[in-house]
Every structure is written in structure tokens, then in C-alpha cells.
Write a protein that holds these residues in place. Structure first.
Motif, PDB file in Angstrom:
ATOM      1  N   ASP A  71     -31.446  -4.443 -27.803  1.00  0.00           N
ATOM      2  CA  ASP A  71     -32.672  -4.680 -27.048  1.00  0.00           C
ATOM      3  C   ASP A  71     -32.643  -6.104 -26.487  1.00  0.00           C
ATOM      4  N   GLN A  72     -33.707  -6.523 -25.858  1.00  0.00           N
ATOM      5  CA  GLN A  72     -33.724  -7.825 -25.196  1.00  0.00           C
ATOM      6  C   GLN A  72     -33.432  -8.973 -26.168  1.00  0.00           C
ATOM      7  N   LYS A  73     -34.030  -8.967 -27.345  1.00  0.00           N
ATOM      8  CA  LYS A  73     -33.802 -10.037 -28.326  1.00  0.00           C
ATOM      9  C   LYS A  73     -32.371  -9.996 -28.867  1.00  0.00           C
ATOM     10  N   GLY A  74     -31.832  -8.805 -29.048  1.00  0.00           N
ATOM     11  CA  GLY A  74     -30.443  -8.683 -29.481  1.00  0.00           C
ATOM     12  C   GLY A  74     -29.484  -9.275 -28.459  1.00  0.00           C
ATOM     13  N   ILE A  75     -29.762  -9.017 -27.199  1.00  0.00           N
ATOM     14  CA  ILE A  75     -28.926  -9.568 -26.120  1.00  0.00           C
ATOM     15  C   ILE A  75     -29.073 -11.085 -26.057  1.00  0.00           C
ATOM     16  N   GLU A  76     -30.289 -11.573 -26.226  1.00  0.00           N
ATOM     17  CA  GLU A  76     -30.512 -13.028 -26.256  1.00  0.00           C
ATOM     18  C   GLU A  76     -29.709 -13.665 -27.389  1.00  0.00           C
ATOM     19  N   PHE A  77     -29.693 -13.007 -28.556  1.00  0.00           N
ATOM     20  CA  PHE A  77     -28.912 -13.490 -29.684  1.00  0.00           C
ATOM     21  C   PHE A  77     -27.428 -13.555 -29.313  1.00  0.00           C
ATOM     22  N   ILE A  78     -26.915 -12.481 -28.734  1.00  0.00           N
ATOM     23  CA  ILE A  78     -25.501 -12.454 -28.325  1.00  0.00           C
ATOM     24  C   ILE A  78     -25.203 -13.601 -27.362  1.00  0.00           C
ATOM     25  N   LYS A  79     -26.061 -13.793 -26.398  1.00  0.00           N
ATOM     26  CA  LYS A  79     -25.859 -14.849 -25.390  1.00  0.00           C
ATOM     27  C   LYS A  79     -25.900 -16.239 -26.029  1.00  0.00           C
ATOM     28  N   GLU A  80     -26.922 -16.508 -26.824  1.00  0.00           N
ATOM     29  CA  GLU A  80     -27.140 -17.852 -27.370  1.00  0.00           C
ATOM     30  C   GLU A  80     -26.228 -18.193 -28.549  1.00  0.00           C
ATOM     31  N   VAL A  81     -25.999 -17.243 -29.429  1.00  0.00           N
ATOM     32  CA  VAL A  81     -25.263 -17.529 -30.660  1.00  0.00           C
ATOM     33  C   VAL A  81     -23.776 -17.196 -30.531  1.00  0.00           C
ATOM     34  N   ILE A  82     -23.453 -16.089 -29.914  1.00  0.00           N
ATOM     35  CA  ILE A  82     -22.060 -15.642 -29.822  1.00  0.00           C
ATOM     36  C   ILE A  82     -21.405 -16.143 -28.537  1.00  0.00           C
ATOM     37  N   ASN A  83     -22.082 -15.981 -27.424  1.00  0.00           N
ATOM     38  CA  ASN A  83     -21.652 -16.448 -26.103  1.00  0.00           C
ATOM     39  C   ASN A  83     -20.286 -15.914 -25.646  1.00  0.00           C
ATOM     40  N   PRO A  84     -20.137 -14.593 -25.585  1.00  0.00           N
ATOM     41  CA  PRO A  84     -18.904 -14.037 -25.020  1.00  0.00           C
ATOM     42  C   PRO A  84     -18.926 -14.186 -23.501  1.00  0.00           C
ATOM     43  N   TYR A  85     -17.819 -13.865 -22.880  1.00  0.00           N
ATOM     44  CA  TYR A  85     -17.739 -13.884 -21.415  1.00  0.00           C
ATOM     45  C   TYR A  85     -18.645 -12.805 -20.831  1.00  0.00           C
ATOM     46  N   GLY A  86     -18.748 -11.673 -21.547  1.00  0.00           N
ATOM     47  CA  GLY A  86     -19.592 -10.580 -21.070  1.00  0.00           C
ATOM     48  C   GLY A  86     -19.734  -9.510 -22.122  1.00  0.00           C
ATOM     49  N   ILE A  87     -20.442  -8.450 -21.741  1.00  0.00           N
ATOM     50  CA  ILE A  87     -20.685  -7.343 -22.656  1.00  0.00           C
ATOM     51  C   ILE A  87     -20.312  -6.021 -22.001  1.00  0.00           C
ATOM     52  N   ILE A  88     -20.115  -5.030 -22.856  1.00  0.00           N
ATOM     53  CA  ILE A  88     -19.833  -3.657 -22.436  1.00  0.00           C
ATOM     54  C   ILE A  88     -20.894  -2.781 -23.091  1.00  0.00           C
ATOM     55  N   SER A  89     -21.384  -1.802 -22.358  1.00  0.00           N
ATOM     56  CA  SER A  89     -22.337  -0.858 -22.938  1.00  0.00           C
ATOM     57  C   SER A  89     -22.398   0.404 -22.091  1.00  0.00           C
ATOM     58  N   THR A  90     -22.831   1.489 -22.724  1.00  0.00           N
ATOM     59  CA  THR A  90     -23.129   2.723 -21.999  1.00  0.00           C
ATOM     60  C   THR A  90     -24.604   2.747 -21.611  1.00  0.00           C
ATOM     61  N   LYS A  91     -25.368   1.829 -22.155  1.00  0.00           N
ATOM     62  CA  LYS A  91     -26.824   1.828 -21.993  1.00  0.00           C
ATOM     63  C   LYS A  91     -27.257   0.925 -20.840  1.00  0.00           C
ATOM     64  N   GLY A  92     -27.917   1.527 -19.867  1.00  0.00           N
ATOM     65  CA  GLY A  92     -28.338   0.812 -18.678  1.00  0.00           C
ATOM     66  C   GLY A  92     -29.250  -0.371 -18.948  1.00  0.00           C
ATOM     67  N   MET A  93     -30.216  -0.209 -19.830  1.00  0.00           N
ATOM     68  CA  MET A  93     -31.146  -1.308 -20.101  1.00  0.00           C
ATOM     69  C   MET A  93     -30.436  -2.473 -20.791  1.00  0.00           C
ATOM     70  N   THR A  94     -29.465  -2.191 -21.615  1.00  0.00           N
ATOM     71  CA  THR A  94     -28.670  -3.249 -22.239  1.00  0.00           C
ATOM     72  C   THR A  94     -27.976  -4.068 -21.157  1.00  0.00           C
ATOM     73  N   LEU A  95     -27.401  -3.376 -20.180  1.00  0.00           N
ATOM     74  CA  LEU A  95     -26.734  -4.048 -19.066  1.00  0.00           C
ATOM     75  C   LEU A  95     -27.723  -4.890 -18.272  1.00  0.00           C
ATOM     76  N   LYS A  96     -28.901  -4.345 -18.052  1.00  0.00           N
ATOM     77  CA  LYS A  96     -29.926  -5.060 -17.291  1.00  0.00           C
ATOM     78  C   LYS A  96     -30.342  -6.338 -18.018  1.00  0.00           C
ATOM     79  N   TYR A  97     -30.611  -6.252 -19.326  1.00  0.00           N
ATOM     80  CA  TYR A  97     -30.996  -7.439 -20.105  1.00  0.00           C
ATOM     81  C   TYR A  97     -29.895  -8.497 -20.035  1.00  0.00           C
ATOM     82  N   ALA A  98     -28.665  -8.078 -20.226  1.00  0.00           N
ATOM     83  CA  ALA A  98     -27.548  -9.020 -20.221  1.00  0.00           C
ATOM     84  C   ALA A  98     -27.365  -9.651 -18.841  1.00  0.00           C
ATOM     85  N   SER A  99     -27.467  -8.850 -17.809  1.00  0.00           N
ATOM     86  CA  SER A  99     -27.333  -9.365 -16.447  1.00  0.00           C
ATOM     87  C   SER A  99     -28.428 -10.375 -16.139  1.00  0.00           C
ATOM     88  N   ASN A 100     -29.643 -10.094 -16.581  1.00  0.00           N
ATOM     89  CA  ASN A 100     -30.753 -11.025 -16.359  1.00  0.00           C
ATOM     90  C   ASN A 100     -30.529 -12.371 -17.049  1.00  0.00           C
TER      91      ASN A 100
END
Length: 192
Positions: A71-100
Motif C-alpha cells: 500500500d502507499q505506506k509500504g511503498i514509502e517505506f521501500i523508498k525511504e528505508v530500502i531505496n532500490p532503483y525501482g520496483i516490480i509488481s503485478t498490482k496497478g495501484m502499487t505501481l502508481k504509488y511508487a511512480s508518484n
């Protein structure tokens, strides 16, 4: 051509890792781009750091990460704490949160039949990922047809076990292939 598309063109073999043994192998390889297909909220930071220390470009498949909601907070965690180059998902909203949040996104779609093909195309048009990973990667006809329907670079993944499989996917229009087959990690672009 986007920077990411140029990166794929320069690195058409993408390593997909599923466990710590694969992690050790890929760190010793010349593979530049790595798809992380395992881990948990407890281990993903160390996996990401290990890959980055070995000069790898990391994409984390969030659907396969244990203990973290995409979800949005999970993606924020990935961005702030893990900071990969990008993410992969089958879920459209996950992609949208990450892109934002400014992360690169790869949408994984499965081409099993006409319905999944049509649904996949609709989803790609709706969520506009930076790239699309199509499975199975050995489905050259599906890759070719998909390439006529979307503008994003295609990465072929799944069941690619030989140089012949890789060449067929690239010839069908994929910009790169992702594989967990470590024997393919060392093929030079020129040898494909």
C-alpha cells in the motif's frame, strides 16, 4: 529513448534472484540489473545493500516480499528505508504509488490466454509503468503482439533457460530478458 530503455539496451540480460545463493552468485557476475524475487521486511535492506555494494541496479518485486503490504505506506517505506532503483509488481495501484514517489516501475503481466493479454494491455495503459515484464518470456508471438500495443520497453521473463530462448525473445521485440538461470548471466550482449 528513455534513460531506462537505454540501460536495458546496454544490459539485455537481467539477473533474477530467488535466494541467498543466487545473491552470492550474482554479486560475482557481470550482470548489472537485478530483479530481487525474494526476501522479507527483515532481510530486504541487507539484500539491497549487498547488491548496491557490488554495483548492481536493483528492482524489488514487491508482490514477493514477505511482511510488507504494497500500500502507499509500504511503498514509502521501500523508498525511504530500502531505496532500490525501482520496483516490480503485478498490482496497478502499487505501481502508481511508487511512480508518484519518483521510483521506476516495472509491471509484470502474464500472457496465458486472450483475456489475460487484453487485461494486461488495459492495465499497462491505465498505470503507465516504465517497462513491462511479460511472462512467459518464451512466448515470442505474445511479445511481438504486445510490442504493437504498448510503447513501454518489454522485458521477457519466465522459462528462459537457454541462449536460444533469450535470442528468440529479443528478436520478437523484447529489450531485455530476465532469468534466474545463472548460466545465462555471463552472456555478453554481442554473443546474443
Amino acid at each position: 529513448m528513455s534513460n531506462f530503455e537505454m540501460l536495458l539496451a546496454d544490459n539485455p540480460i537481467v539477473g533474477a534472484i530467488r535466494n541467498d545463493e543466487d545473491l552470492d552468485l550474482i554479486c560475482k557476475s557481470s550482470i548489472k540489473i537485478v530483479f530481487v524475487l525474494y526476501g522479507s521486511i527483515l532481510s530486504i535492506k541487507k539484500i539491497n545493500e549487498t547488491l548496491k555494494e557490488n554495483d548492481k541496479i536493483v528492482f524489488i518485486h514487491l508482490d514477493m516480499l514477505e511482511g510488507l503490504k504494497s500500500d502507499q505506506k509500504g511503498i514509502e517505506f521501500i523508498k525511504e528505508v530500502i531505496n532500490p532503483y525501482g520496483i516490480i509488481s503485478t498490482k496497478g495501484m502499487t505501481l502508481k504509488y511508487a511512480s508518484n514517489l519518483g521510483m521506476l516501475t516495472i509491471q509484470r503481466i502474464f500472457m496465458l490466454d486472450t483475456l489475460s493479454f487484453d487485461t494486461g494491455i488495459k492495465s499497462v495503459h491505465t498505470f503507465s509503468p516504465d517497462a513491462v515484464e511479460v511472462l512467459p518470456g518464451i512466448a515470442a508471438k505474445a511479445i511481438e503482439t504486445l510490442g504493437k500495443e504498448i510503447t513501454q520497453p518489454i522485458i521477457a521473463g519466465g522459462l528462459i533457460k537457454s541462449k536460444k530462448d533469450a535470442i528468440a525473445a529479443l528478436n520478437a521485440g523484447a529489450k531485455a530478458i530476465s532469468t534466474s538461470c545463472s548460466e545465462l548471466w555471463e552472456f555478453e550482449e554481442k554473443s546474443l
